[in-house]
Design a protein around this motif. Structure first.
Motif, PDB file in Angstrom:
ATOM      1  N   GLY A 174      11.899  19.105  12.609  1.00 47.35           N
ATOM      2  CA  GLY A 174      12.211  20.345  13.291  1.00 47.35           C
ATOM      3  C   GLY A 174      11.069  20.649  14.251  1.00 47.35           C
ATOM      4  N   GLU A 193      16.288  21.330  15.613  1.00 45.09           N
ATOM      5  CA  GLU A 193      16.177  20.447  14.452  1.00 45.09           C
ATOM      6  C   GLU A 193      16.445  19.006  14.870  1.00 45.09           C
ATOM      7  OE1 GLU A 193      15.334  19.493  10.587  1.00 45.09           O
ATOM      8  OE2 GLU A 193      15.280  21.517  11.438  1.00 45.09           O
ATOM      9  N   THR A 234      16.920  26.660   9.572  1.00 43.02           N
ATOM     10  CA  THR A 234      16.607  26.617  11.001  1.00 43.02           C
ATOM     11  C   THR A 234      17.696  27.285  11.831  1.00 43.02           C
ATOM     12  OG1 THR A 234      15.358  24.563  10.700  1.00 43.02           O
ATOM     13  CG2 THR A 234      16.024  25.106  12.932  1.00 43.02           C
TER      14      THR A 234
END
Length: 292
Positions: A174, A193, A234
């Protein structure tokens, strides 16, 4: 007025399949780096940063983690009767205060985002720290989370620990884009990501330490499943970044991914070499093995 960071979440429900058969009956978080479980090292980092309440998101067959952070009456009594004062005092020093630990279950392996969401009622309406127990942040100076809390007290918002990786490896992590890639603390301009090769906004990867506002829970509650059919943290952080500021806090120490065999072995060597009672002899043994 910025609320103080008092609570930290530790997601420890993972199955540890990369370490089978060792993790068939023993949680991966209880594998030892020298003579302390991995999770104890991460809790130590949080305690040093001033965290007062430790929230563990667990799963089946993880009860030994709860036992580790509790009193062991038989062991304490045996150590006392045998006058093992040093060992007994060390155990007491590691024990959290009464009521300072909470455990909640993640019944299904639905990803990191889901694990964080499972802690929502214990965290309540206050900002909190999130530490991934697989990732050891090793430094001779101030710990990673302590540096992040310093930054949080100055800037507020949300914070992510980052560290540089080689440009040809950014597709494995990420990655965050920042206003100033060389600054200790910089405002985040984007998150992605595992970006395709050649498309990463920087070479700064997310290292497994976060400070998040409680508004993340509302986003996680409605977050659709992402990569791997899991609820990805994320994805919700990207959504939150459109509402609240995020800052990247650069960590300049060593990071060991103890969820991988190489990371685990390297961490054991690095931590042992630092100890006066083990380092000199271990150096001799390593030299003997290499020469042989």
């Amino acid at each position: 007025m910025t609320k103080r960071i008092r609570k930290a979440v530790f997601p420890v429900a993972g199955l540890g399949t990369r370490f089978l058969p060792a993790t068939k009956a023993i949680p991966k978080e209880m594998l030892t780096i020298v003579d302390r479980p991995v999770v104890q090292h991460v809790v130590d980092e949080a305690r040093a940063a001033g965290i007062e309440h430790f929230v563990f998101v667990t799963g089946r067959n993880k009860a030994v983690i709860e036992d580790h952070f509790d009193m062991a009456y038989e062991l304490d009594d045996t150590l006392a009767r045998r006058s093992k004062t040093r060992e007994l005092e060390a155990l007491k020093a590691d024990l959290p205060a009464a009521g300072a630990t909470s455990f909640t279950r993640q019944q299904a392996p639905l990803g990191l985002g889901h694990a964080v969401w499972c802690a929502r009622d214990i965290i309540g309406d206050e900002p909190f720290a999130l530490l991934l127990p697989d990732m050891l942040h090793h430094t001779h100076g101030k710990g990673c989370l302590a540096e992040m809390i310093d930054a949080f007290e100055k800037h507020g918002g949300n914070h992510i620990a980052v560290a540089p990786v080689p440009e040809d490896q950014t597709h494995q992590y990420g990655i965050v884009g920042v206003e100033d890639v060389k600054a200790k603390v910089s405002k985040v301009t984007g998150m992605v990501e595992k970006p395709p090769k050649g498309t990463a906004p920087s070479n700064l990867h997310i290292t497994g330490r976060y400070i998040l506002q409680p508004t993340i829970f509302n986003l996680l509650a409605n977050q659709e499943k992402g990569a791997g059919g899991e609820i990805q943290l994320t994805d919700s952080m990207i959504a939150l970044s459109h509402q609240e500021p995020f800052y990247a806090v650069r960590f300049d120490g060593d990071i060991y991914d103890t969820g991988s065999k190489i990371g685990f072995l390297t961490a054991n060597i690095a931590y042992a070499l630092q100890r006066g009672d083990l380092g000199p002899q271990l150096r001799e043994e390593i030299a003997r093995l290499v020469e042989g």
